[in-house]
Design an enzyme around this catalytic site. Structure first.
Site, short mmCIF file in Angstrom:
data_model
loop_
_atom_site.label_atom_id
_atom_site.label_comp_id
_atom_site.label_asym_id
_atom_site.label_seq_id
_atom_site.Cartn_x
_atom_site.Cartn_y
_atom_site.Cartn_z
N HIS A 75 7.30 41.28 -10.19
CA HIS A 75 6.62 41.35 -8.89
C HIS A 75 7.31 42.34 -7.95
CE1 HIS A 75 3.96 37.76 -9.47
NE2 HIS A 75 4.92 37.41 -10.30
N ASN A 148 0.01 32.68 -8.06
CA ASN A 148 -0.62 33.87 -8.63
C ASN A 148 -2.12 33.82 -8.37
OD1 ASN A 148 1.63 35.16 -9.72
ND2 ASN A 148 1.41 34.20 -11.72
N TYR A 362 14.63 31.40 -8.78
CA TYR A 362 14.33 32.22 -7.59
C TYR A 362 15.55 32.35 -6.70
CZ TYR A 362 9.48 32.36 -8.96
OH TYR A 362 8.33 32.61 -9.66
FE1 HDD Z 1 7.94 33.97 -10.76
C1 HDD Z 1 8.90 36.32 -8.50
C2 HDD Z 1 4.85 33.78 -9.25
C3 HDD Z 1 6.87 31.80 -13.21
C4 HDD Z 1 11.07 33.82 -11.97
N1 HDD Z 1 7.05 34.90 -9.20
C5 HDD Z 1 7.61 35.82 -8.38
C6 HDD Z 1 6.68 36.20 -7.36
C7 HDD Z 1 5.54 35.48 -7.59
C8 HDD Z 1 5.78 34.66 -8.74
C9 HDD Z 1 4.26 35.54 -6.78
C10 HDD Z 1 6.93 37.21 -6.27
C11 HDD Z 1 7.51 36.58 -5.05
C12 HDD Z 1 7.61 37.57 -3.93
O1 HDD Z 1 6.56 38.04 -3.48
O2 HDD Z 1 8.71 37.89 -3.53
N2 HDD Z 1 6.19 33.05 -11.20
C13 HDD Z 1 5.07 33.02 -10.40
C14 HDD Z 1 4.14 32.05 -10.92
C15 HDD Z 1 4.71 31.50 -12.05
C16 HDD Z 1 6.00 32.13 -12.21
C17 HDD Z 1 2.80 31.71 -10.31
C18 HDD Z 1 4.18 30.44 -12.97
C19 HDD Z 1 3.45 29.47 -12.58
N3 HDD Z 1 8.79 33.02 -12.32
C20 HDD Z 1 8.19 32.15 -13.19
C21 HDD Z 1 9.19 31.60 -14.09
C22 HDD Z 1 10.39 32.16 -13.73
C23 HDD Z 1 10.11 33.05 -12.62
C24 HDD Z 1 8.92 30.59 -15.18
C25 HDD Z 1 11.77 31.95 -14.29
C26 HDD Z 1 12.18 30.90 -14.89
N4 HDD Z 1 9.66 34.98 -10.35
C27 HDD Z 1 10.83 34.71 -10.96
C28 HDD Z 1 11.99 35.49 -10.38
C29 HDD Z 1 11.29 36.28 -9.23
C30 HDD Z 1 9.85 35.87 -9.37
C31 HDD Z 1 12.76 36.26 -11.37
C32 HDD Z 1 11.54 37.77 -9.15
C33 HDD Z 1 11.88 38.08 -7.71
C34 HDD Z 1 11.93 36.80 -7.07
O3 HDD Z 1 11.74 35.81 -7.99
O4 HDD Z 1 12.08 36.61 -5.91
O5 HDD Z 1 12.97 34.66 -9.90
#
Ligand code: HDD
Length: 706
Positions: A75, A148, A362
């Site tokens: 993202h 999402n 996160y």
């Molecule tokens: Fe995630 C970012 C949505 C599963 C780990 N995720 C991130 C963002 C969104 C989502 C919208 C952007 C946030 C922003 O605008 O700053 N992610 C989802 C949805 C998931 C999902 C709807 C399943 C239902 N995500 C998911 C899993 C993991 C992560 C299973 C890890 C175990 N997601 C992350 C992250 C991020 C992230 C690596 C990257 C940057 C951040 O968090 O802030 O931690």
């Protein structure tokens, strides 16, 4: 007792006010030393080496050298906006969350929309899932719904997240392709992980090509918990429904937008807020009583499943309006830190193993990219209510805590800050009873991977199905590995036999002879975009014109469009102004055929005026503009001599004999030589704009037309 901290729509704006910095009168260093020159470094002689003592040079360069922080690991590409949320009615029966208790209270929000796979500078319009993150600044602290635009996810357990993301991101040897799932490693992974099939059906559908952020749904995906004052808990799923309806691009259009305007969705969000056409979304919930947890033929803790709306209707509970652009992209949109673990009293987690993993990831991710636990002190992340605890120090500590006491319990500081008793509003975890052996295992209730993929397929219109099949031909056509392609055909054969055969034909591979699983025949109307809200508000029309345009026709149409909050650009060959046929006021040209493109508009109008039409006919770009709009199923209108340009474009399926008579409206092409009824003509065009696209148009090159 807990303190009361009333929140209103302005609370976050006011808190940010303390941090806004206007340019000063004098140029200074960061420490305030007035500077007399910022154009020449300090040198030993005009042609000599730069001197180490040049503190201004050092500070300017070292600040610059450190401007970038790590982009989000997923993202990375996103755009943000401020706004507010207001509940329609009190939800106190179901949750003690205060921001849902009083319809008179508007809670400030900051929203960030994003693509998933591309890097920070990638194009907006690519085929991808979109992130839909909302931070509510409530009187009980920040609440984040990090969702999402699709209601399900690829995997069931967070431990698989690094694997799916490695597979989807550019391949590690050559870092290709950028922001695209159409590559072997992604499909290799998918073909080996059948739990992804439901999400894959959504991924290949129109949903991953949203026209704008304002025309896509949002979903919390997981099942969460709500807990009321009496301690009763229920399961909850979140839905954001855009009031502008759910609308998508076609793939050819999306690919062209990515080149013509890589910032298209970011720009549209920004510009619509500037114009006062605010994106609006209704928040809805599906509520499941605790005792009904096991009554479905799927597990509500499995993030690869939806709860069909026919089984549990979505109850609208409030509205979100995005009405203010950020002042500074980096300080707000880049530094905002969403965490699914940010909950307020009245809201709790479920045991969904995907959600459980996110609760850790996160925070860890923010620590890495923002560099310190003090990221919560950044203006965009600070809650609007006071916060107080014994955390201390660390990089970039912004607060000067004045107490000598930094531990609990204490007597020297009156035992402050003191825990808030649950009955006074302190957060308590829902005391769910859990027991079990420590095992690495997936629950058997998570094992049906195809029924809901089939449900989705069955629910699509024929056009949506055609486009999904085409998407599979594109995506898998880029996978030059027969084994992976064949494995995917087998997966599709578990979803629907016809689908598998159609995928196989496009890839030039043998089609399966019998279904791997019989189609259950069930469908759900809510899953097709065809049944979405139809409104013209917020759409953007191109008006093609040149010198000699009929000023009266143009003025009538522009007036009718703007009354419906539809914006319009005059597009011509050259910039500057054009003269009207009747010698009235000249008209400002907004864009030229060089500075814009058909794909950036929702509809096209060609007003009459013999001289204007002759000039447009002579300029090939005007015809290309109309052809593309037609190919992308968009409304097209011509009045007076404007009809001649439409006729020259030779639009397939449009009967020219009929067009040459009185007003005609066929397949979204509105034509009227007779300009005595411009009011009726404008209404017909606006009705067509509400439809958004005319999918039954016979467009050569699409799956439905050979
Ligand atoms: Fe995630 C970012 C949505 C599963 C780990 N995720 C991130 C963002 C969104 C989502 C919208 C952007 C946030 C922003 O605008 O700053 N992610 C989802 C949805 C998931 C999902 C709807 C399943 C239902 N995500 C998911 C899993 C993991 C992560 C299973 C890890 C175990 N997601 C992350 C992250 C991020 C992230 C690596 C990257 C940057 C951040 O968090 O802030 O931690």
């Amino acid at each position: 007792m807990s303190e009361q901290h009333p929140v209103n729509e302005q609370s976050k704006d006011r808190s940010l006010e303390n941090y806004r910095v206007e340019p000063g009168q004098n140029l200074t260093t960061d420490e305030g030393h007035p500077l007399s020159n910022t154009d020449d470094s300090l040198k030993a002689g005009g042609r000599g080496p730069t001197l180490l003592e040049d503190f201004h040079f050092q500070q300017k360069l070292s600040a610059f050298d450190r401007e970038r922080i790590p982009e989000r690991v997923v993202h990375a590409r996103g755009a943000g906006a401020h706004g507010y949320f207001e509940p329609y009615e009190s939800m106190a029966e179901f949750t003690k969350a205060k921001f849902l208790a009083d319809p008179a209270v508007k809670t400030p929000v900051f929203v960030r929309f994003s693509t998933v796979g591309g890097s920070r500078g990638s194009a907006d319009a690519v085929r991808d899932v979109r992130g839909f993150s909302v931070k509510f600044y409530t009187e009980d602290g920040n609440y984040d719904i990090v969702g999402n635009n699709l209601p399900v996810f690829f995997i069931q357990d967070a431990i698989k997240f690094p694997d799916i993301i490695h597979a989807v991101k550019p391949e590690p040897d050559n870092e290709m392709p950028q922001a695209s799932t159409a590559h072997p490693s992604f499909w290799d992974f998918i073909s080996l992980v059948p739990e992804s099939m439901h999400m894959i059906m959504w991924l290949l559908s129109d949903r991953t090509l949203p026209r704008n952020f304002s025309t896509m749904q949002g979903f919390g995906v997981h099942t969460f918990r709500w807990v009321n004052k009496e301690g009763k808990s229920r399961f909850v799923k979140y839905h954001w429904k855009p009031l502008a309806g759910v609308h998508s691009n076609v793939f050819d259009e999306a690919q062209k937008i990515a080149g013509k305007d890589p910032d298209f969705q970011r720009r549209t969000l920004w510009e619509s807020i500037e114009k006062g056409i605010y994106p609006e979304y209704e928040l809805g919930v599906q509520i499941v009583e605790e005792e009904d947890e096991h009554k479905f033929d799927f597990d509500i803790l499995d993030s690869t499943k939806i709860i069909p709306e026919e089984l549990v209707p979505v109850r609208p509970i409030g509205k979100m309006v995005l009405n203010r652009n950020p002042d500074n992209f980096f300080a707000e949109t880049e530094q905002v830190a969403y965490q699914p673990s940010n909950v307020v009293p009245g809201i709790d987690f479920s045991n969904d193993p995907l959600l459980q993993g996110r609760l850790m990831s996160y925070h860890d991710s923010q620590l890495h990219r923002l560099g310190s636990p003090n990221f919560v002190h950044l203006p965009i992340n600070r809650p609007v209510c006071p916060f107080s605890n014994n955390n201390q120090d660390g990089r970039m500590q912004m607060d000067i805590k004045t107490s000598r006491v930094n531990y609990s319990p204490n007597s020297l500081g009156g035992n402050l800050p003191a825990p808030v008793a649950p009955e006074d509003g302190g957060f308590t975890t829902y005391p769910e009873r859990v027991e079990g052996h420590k095992i690495r295992e997936r629950s058997p209730s998570f094992s049906d991977h195809f029924s809901q993929a089939t449900l989705f397929w069955n629910s699509l219109s024929n056009g949506e199905k055609d486009r999904l099949v085409e998407a599979s031909h594109f995506e898998l056509g880029k996978v030059k590995n027969k084994e992976v392609q064949e494995r995917m055909i087998d997966r599709f054969n578990h979803v629907d036999h016809e689908l598998a055969k159609r995928v196989a034909i496009g890839l030039g591979l043998p089609a399966p002879t019998a279904p791997a699983t019989e189609n259950h025949g069930r469908s759900s109307a809510a899953l097709s975009q065809e049944h979405t809200t139809k409104t013209a508000k917020g759409r953007h029309v191109a008006i093609l014109a040149a010198d000699g345009v009929d000023g009266a026709q143009l003025a009538t149409l522009k007036h009718a469009l703007s009354a419906m909050h539809i914006s319009a650009d005059i597009v011509s060959k050259l910039g500057g102004t054009i003269a009207t046929a009747d010698g009235g006021d000249s008209i400002e040209v907004d864009k030229t055929f060089l500075t814009t493109a058909s794909v950036l508009y929702d509809a096209v109008y060609v007003p009459g005026g013999a001289k204007s039409i002759e000039a447009l006919k002579a300029h090939g770009e005007a015809l290309t503009f109309i052809h593309e709009a037609f190919k992308h199923f968009k409304p097209i209108a011509g009045s007076g001599e404007g009809v001649d340009l439409l006729m020259q474009a030779d639009l397939k399926g449009i009967d020219s004999a009929q067009v040459n008579g009185k007003m005609s409206a066929q397949l979204g092409v509105i034509a009227s030589r007779d300009v005595s009824e411009m009011g009726a003509f404008a209404t017909a065009f606006i009705d067509a704009i509400k439809e958004h696209r005319f999918w039954t148009r016979p467009v050569p090159g699409t799956a439905s037309v050979e």
